[in-house]
Design a protein around this motif. Structure first.
Motif, PDB file in Angstrom:
ATOM      1  N   LEU A 585       0.819  -1.206   0.000  1.00 26.66           N
ATOM      2  CA  LEU A 585       0.000   0.000   0.000  1.00 26.66           C
ATOM      3  C   LEU A 585       0.853   1.256   0.000  1.00 26.66           C
ATOM      4  O   LEU A 585       0.560   2.220  -0.719  1.00 26.66           O
ATOM      5  CB  LEU A 585      -0.937  -0.017   1.208  1.00 26.66           C
ATOM      6  CG  LEU A 585      -1.882   1.174   1.354  1.00 26.66           C
ATOM      7  CD1 LEU A 585      -2.760   1.333   0.112  1.00 26.66           C
ATOM      8  CD2 LEU A 585      -2.748   1.025   2.608  1.00 26.66           C
ATOM      9  N   GLN A 586       1.892   1.264   0.808  1.00 26.91           N
ATOM     10  CA  GLN A 586       2.759   2.440   0.870  1.00 26.91           C
ATOM     11  C   GLN A 586       3.352   2.760  -0.492  1.00 26.91           C
ATOM     12  O   GLN A 586       3.353   3.921  -0.925  1.00 26.91           O
ATOM     13  CB  GLN A 586       3.872   2.171   1.894  1.00 26.91           C
ATOM     14  CG  GLN A 586       4.835   3.319   2.090  1.00 26.91           C
ATOM     15  CD  GLN A 586       5.921   2.971   3.096  1.00 26.91           C
ATOM     16  OE1 GLN A 586       7.071   3.388   2.952  1.00 26.91           O
ATOM     17  NE2 GLN A 586       5.583   2.202   4.120  1.00 26.91           N
ATOM     18  N   GLN A 587       3.845   1.744  -1.189  1.00 28.97           N
ATOM     19  CA  GLN A 587       4.432   1.962  -2.511  1.00 28.97           C
ATOM     20  C   GLN A 587       3.381   2.422  -3.511  1.00 28.97           C
ATOM     21  O   GLN A 587       3.640   3.294  -4.349  1.00 28.97           O
ATOM     22  CB  GLN A 587       5.109   0.679  -3.000  1.00 28.97           C
ATOM     23  CG  GLN A 587       5.843   0.850  -4.320  1.00 28.97           C
ATOM     24  CD  GLN A 587       6.588  -0.415  -4.719  1.00 28.97           C
ATOM     25  OE1 GLN A 587       6.832  -1.302  -3.909  1.00 28.97           O
ATOM     26  NE2 GLN A 587       6.956  -0.502  -5.999  1.00 28.97           N
ATOM     27  N   ARG A 588       2.182   1.875  -3.435  1.00 28.85           N
ATOM     28  CA  ARG A 588       1.116   2.297  -4.351  1.00 28.85           C
ATOM     29  C   ARG A 588       0.807   3.778  -4.172  1.00 28.85           C
ATOM     30  O   ARG A 588       0.615   4.516  -5.153  1.00 28.85           O
ATOM     31  CB  ARG A 588      -0.135   1.462  -4.107  1.00 28.85           C
ATOM     32  CG  ARG A 588       0.004  -0.004  -4.453  1.00 28.85           C
ATOM     33  CD  ARG A 588      -1.285  -0.774  -4.160  1.00 28.85           C
ATOM     34  NE  ARG A 588      -1.037  -2.199  -4.121  1.00 28.85           N
ATOM     35  CZ  ARG A 588      -0.949  -2.986  -5.178  1.00 28.85           C
ATOM     36  NH1 ARG A 588      -1.105  -2.464  -6.385  1.00 28.85           N
ATOM     37  NH2 ARG A 588      -0.723  -4.280  -5.039  1.00 28.85           N
ATOM     38  N   LEU A 589       0.734   4.225  -2.922  1.00 27.20           N
ATOM     39  CA  LEU A 589       0.429   5.632  -2.660  1.00 27.20           C
ATOM     40  C   LEU A 589       1.544   6.539  -3.161  1.00 27.20           C
ATOM     41  O   LEU A 589       1.289   7.614  -3.727  1.00 27.20           O
ATOM     42  CB  LEU A 589       0.215   5.844  -1.156  1.00 27.20           C
ATOM     43  CG  LEU A 589      -1.028   5.180  -0.559  1.00 27.20           C
ATOM     44  CD1 LEU A 589      -0.988   5.238   0.954  1.00 27.20           C
ATOM     45  CD2 LEU A 589      -2.294   5.854  -1.077  1.00 27.20           C
ATOM     46  N   ARG A 590       2.778   6.123  -2.962  1.00 22.71           N
ATOM     47  CA  ARG A 590       3.899   6.938  -3.420  1.00 22.71           C
ATOM     48  C   ARG A 590       3.931   7.042  -4.941  1.00 22.71           C
ATOM     49  O   ARG A 590       4.164   8.115  -5.502  1.00 22.71           O
ATOM     50  CB  ARG A 590       5.211   6.335  -2.922  1.00 22.71           C
ATOM     51  CG  ARG A 590       5.489   6.598  -1.443  1.00 22.71           C
ATOM     52  CD  ARG A 590       6.777   5.933  -1.016  1.00 22.71           C
ATOM     53  NE  ARG A 590       7.142   6.332   0.338  1.00 22.71           N
ATOM     54  CZ  ARG A 590       8.082   5.738   1.055  1.00 22.71           C
ATOM     55  NH1 ARG A 590       8.737   4.708   0.537  1.00 22.71           N
ATOM     56  NH2 ARG A 590       8.361   6.145   2.269  1.00 22.71           N
ATOM     57  N   GLU A 591       3.707   5.906  -5.605  1.00 26.19           N
ATOM     58  CA  GLU A 591       3.742   5.918  -7.068  1.00 26.19           C
ATOM     59  C   GLU A 591       2.605   6.743  -7.652  1.00 26.19           C
ATOM     60  O   GLU A 591       2.777   7.424  -8.658  1.00 26.19           O
ATOM     61  CB  GLU A 591       3.685   4.476  -7.580  1.00 26.19           C
ATOM     62  CG  GLU A 591       4.953   3.686  -7.286  1.00 26.19           C
ATOM     63  CD  GLU A 591       4.870   2.256  -7.768  1.00 26.19           C
ATOM     64  OE1 GLU A 591       3.771   1.840  -8.206  1.00 26.19           O
ATOM     65  OE2 GLU A 591       5.904   1.554  -7.728  1.00 26.19           O
TER      66      GLU A 591
END
Length: 596
Positions: A585-591
């Motif tokens: 989830l963290q990576q999805r939000l950053r991307e």
């Protein structure tokens, strides 16, 4: 729970007799349970997957969810048991990516993680719903009215930092308000509700100008604390602004399960969903660090798009019991994004400077400062530096027995409210449920100490003065996970009184099935509550449950005094060890935030 287990014999229930190859090897080593093996074997058979490396990966993915991760990080998992013969990393990942199970959607391979399909869908749904909320047009705000309202709530314990957070939150559909204990999260929320109510009086869409507000939390105890704290702050606002306090109204805290509408026929679905949205204009959720991925997904899909969502929490605390680390992922994932809905409160309003210094050092991961604060003589922080059994018992007995006797005395005197009050004065917190440092042992020890008192009778499961912890929701009885109670003498009968939703609920003790004795409780169960004085019993330094988040959560339960019982090695091990979970989830939000 530990990373591995040691089979006690060939008939150990955790061993899968039918397992072969890598699955049998990793099961015998205690890394995989029989359930992990059986699920992987069945899924592989249905998908016609014969590669034992892929079967091992699926079993480990099942295990990962059981241990709180949303997906399996193939690159990191060998560090759990480096002595085992793990598949070669690149070939393993290539085999998983090419698997017919991935092609069929039974499992998902994305962001370097192997997901079970259900958790991939949950994670992508939470990400999509959050991004959809951020993409909406901002609420229409009467800026002149907002400026005037801010002037009315300004001053006192309402700092410029809180005012900035409130002003930003009024203009958003979603706000994530973070901060440690004493940073004024509920004070901020109460002012936010007052400003939203004031804006509603000028809205042409609401003829009566009154907001519909829900206060919720993962546990009954946390919901009650939120209700009481917000009510006190709204009452303070009402002293100078009674009309807006009346518009906010008397709010009732409730569990997230109750808010969403519990269904007896389905453990993961609720009455409120995309086809039956929640009615509320504003939904406030406290202790959001305890909200697992599944529950966050159900909450987001049940919200009306135009409603306001406020998530409160401390991302440094322990994560949820279920899979996911949603609050921490949101805070990290939105960091640096221009549209970030996160507001962090840092100023502490409490006078407990030494407890604050200890918690700050823990947040920073500074073991030397943690030890220094613990060793410095203080009225707020103390340390018994030992792991010797006799010394531990000598350290725990005086306060634990004194607290238990105080609860017992109030219960014998037929004063349930006083018994509950005494119960919230002291808490013995343990990392483990079982073993020499576990809750079960120390509950029994306190009961034994009580039994040694000549005037105290602790025989039977419903002895007078028995402190109770509710361990699951019972909608028929209106009692909820995390609520606490005491067995109290009432004339010639014994009655169980449970504190919840601002009132005491009375029952025959036999009606409460899902309760346990609470002379001691796990640190996990203590989340969402605070008491005057806390004793933290640390396990040995090699305990796999000993993490910085666990230690920090325990320390920050204390309002006036915290005492740590454990060796310096255990303290340093706790500070050095992070509770990390594999999620995307963290990576999805950053991307998403970096996309053009």
């Amino acid at each position: 729970m530990t990373e591995t287990f040691e089979p006690v014999g060939e008939h150990d229930w955790r061993l899968a007799a039918s397992a072969t190859g890598l699955l049998a090897e990793f099961n015998a080593a205690g890394l995989l349970s029989a359930a992990d093996v059986h699920v992987a074997t069945r899924v592989a058979a249905l998908g016609e997957e014969e590669d034992e490396r892929v079967r091992l990966a699926v079993a480990l993915a099942v295990r990962a969810v059981r241990r709180g991760s949303v997906g399996l990080d193939l690159a990191a998992v060998p560090a759990i048991a480096p002595e085992l013969a793990w598949p070669e990393a690149e070939a393993w990942a290539a085999a998983v990516a090419a698997s017919p199970l991935v092609a069929a959607g039974a499992v998902r391979w994305e962001l370097g993680l192997l997901y079970l399909d259900r958790y991939h869908r949950l994670e992508t749904q939470v990400h999509a719903d959050l991004e959809a909320r951020l993409a909406q047009a901002a609420p229409g705000i009467d800026e002149a009215r907002l400026d005037a309202a801010l002037a009315r709530v300004r001053g006192g314990r309402f700092s410029p930092e809180q005012e900035a957070a409130v002003a930003a939150a009024v203009r958003r559909r979603t706000t994530i308000l973070t901060g440690g204990p004493g940073t004024g999260k509920t004070t901020t929320v109460a002012r936010l509700l007052a400003l939203l109510a004031d804006q509603a009086t000028g809205s042409t869409q609401r003829r009566e100008g009154r907001l519909s507000i829900a206060l919720a939390a993962p546990t009954g105890k946390a919901a009650t604390r939120l209700q009481e704290a917000v009510a006190a702050e709204v009452a303070e606002v009402g002293e100078t602004w009674p009309e807006v306090a009346a518009l906010v109204g008397r709010l009732q805290g409730q569990t997230l399960h109750r808010l969403l509408g519990w269904r007896p026929d389905n453990a993961t679905r609720f009455r409120h969903d995309r086809g039956n949205r929640l009615k509320y204009d504003v939904v406030v959720v406290d202790e959001s660090s305890m909200v697992e991925l599944t529950m966050m997904g159900r909450l987001l899909e049940a919200l009306r798009p135009e409603s306001v969502l406020v998530l409160l929490g401390d991302p440094q605390q322990l994560t949820s019991v279920g899979a996911g680390a949603v609050l921490g992922d949101l805070v990290a994932g939105y960091d640096g994004r221009p549209d970030s809905p996160v507001a962090a409160l840092t100023r502490n309003f409490r006078s407990t400077d030494d407890i604050l210094a200890l918690s700050v050092a823990l947040r920073a991961g500074d073991a030397d400062t943690v030890v220094e604060v613990l060793r410095t003589p203080s009225d707020e922080v103390s340390w018994v530096d030992t792991s010797e059994e006799a010394e531990v018992e000598a350290a725990l007995r005086p306060d634990s027995l004194r607290a238990a006797r105080a609860v017992w005395a109030a219960a014998v005197a037929e004063q349930p409210a006083l018994a509950i009050e005494e119960l919230d004065r002291y808490r013995l917190l343990c990392a483990h449920r079982e073993g020499p440092y576990g809750v079960r042992r120390w509950n029994q020890r306190v009961e034994r100490w009580l039994a040694e008192e000549v005037d105290v009778d602790v025989h039977g499961p419903s002895y007078v003065g028995r402190p109770l912890l509710v361990t699951s929701n019972d909608y028929a009885l209106d009692v909820y996970n995390g609520e606490t109670g005491v067995v109290v003498q009432q004339g010639d009968r014994r009655r169980a009184f449970v504190a919840g939703s601002g009132r005491l609920k009375e029952f025959a003790p036999g009606r409460l099935d899902a309760v346990e004795t609470m002379h001691a409780m796990t640190i996990h169960k203590s989340q969402g509550s605070q008491v005057e004085r806390v004793t933290v019993l640390l396990p040995e330094a090699d305990s796999r449950l000993l993490t910085r988040e666990l230690f920090y959560t325990a320390v920050t339960r204390a309002q006036q005094h915290v005492r740590v019982v454990g060796s310096e090695a255990a303290v340093r091990a706790a500070v050095a060890t992070r509770a990390l979970r594999a999620t995307g989830l963290q990576q999805r939000l950053r991307e998403t935030g970096s996309a053009p």
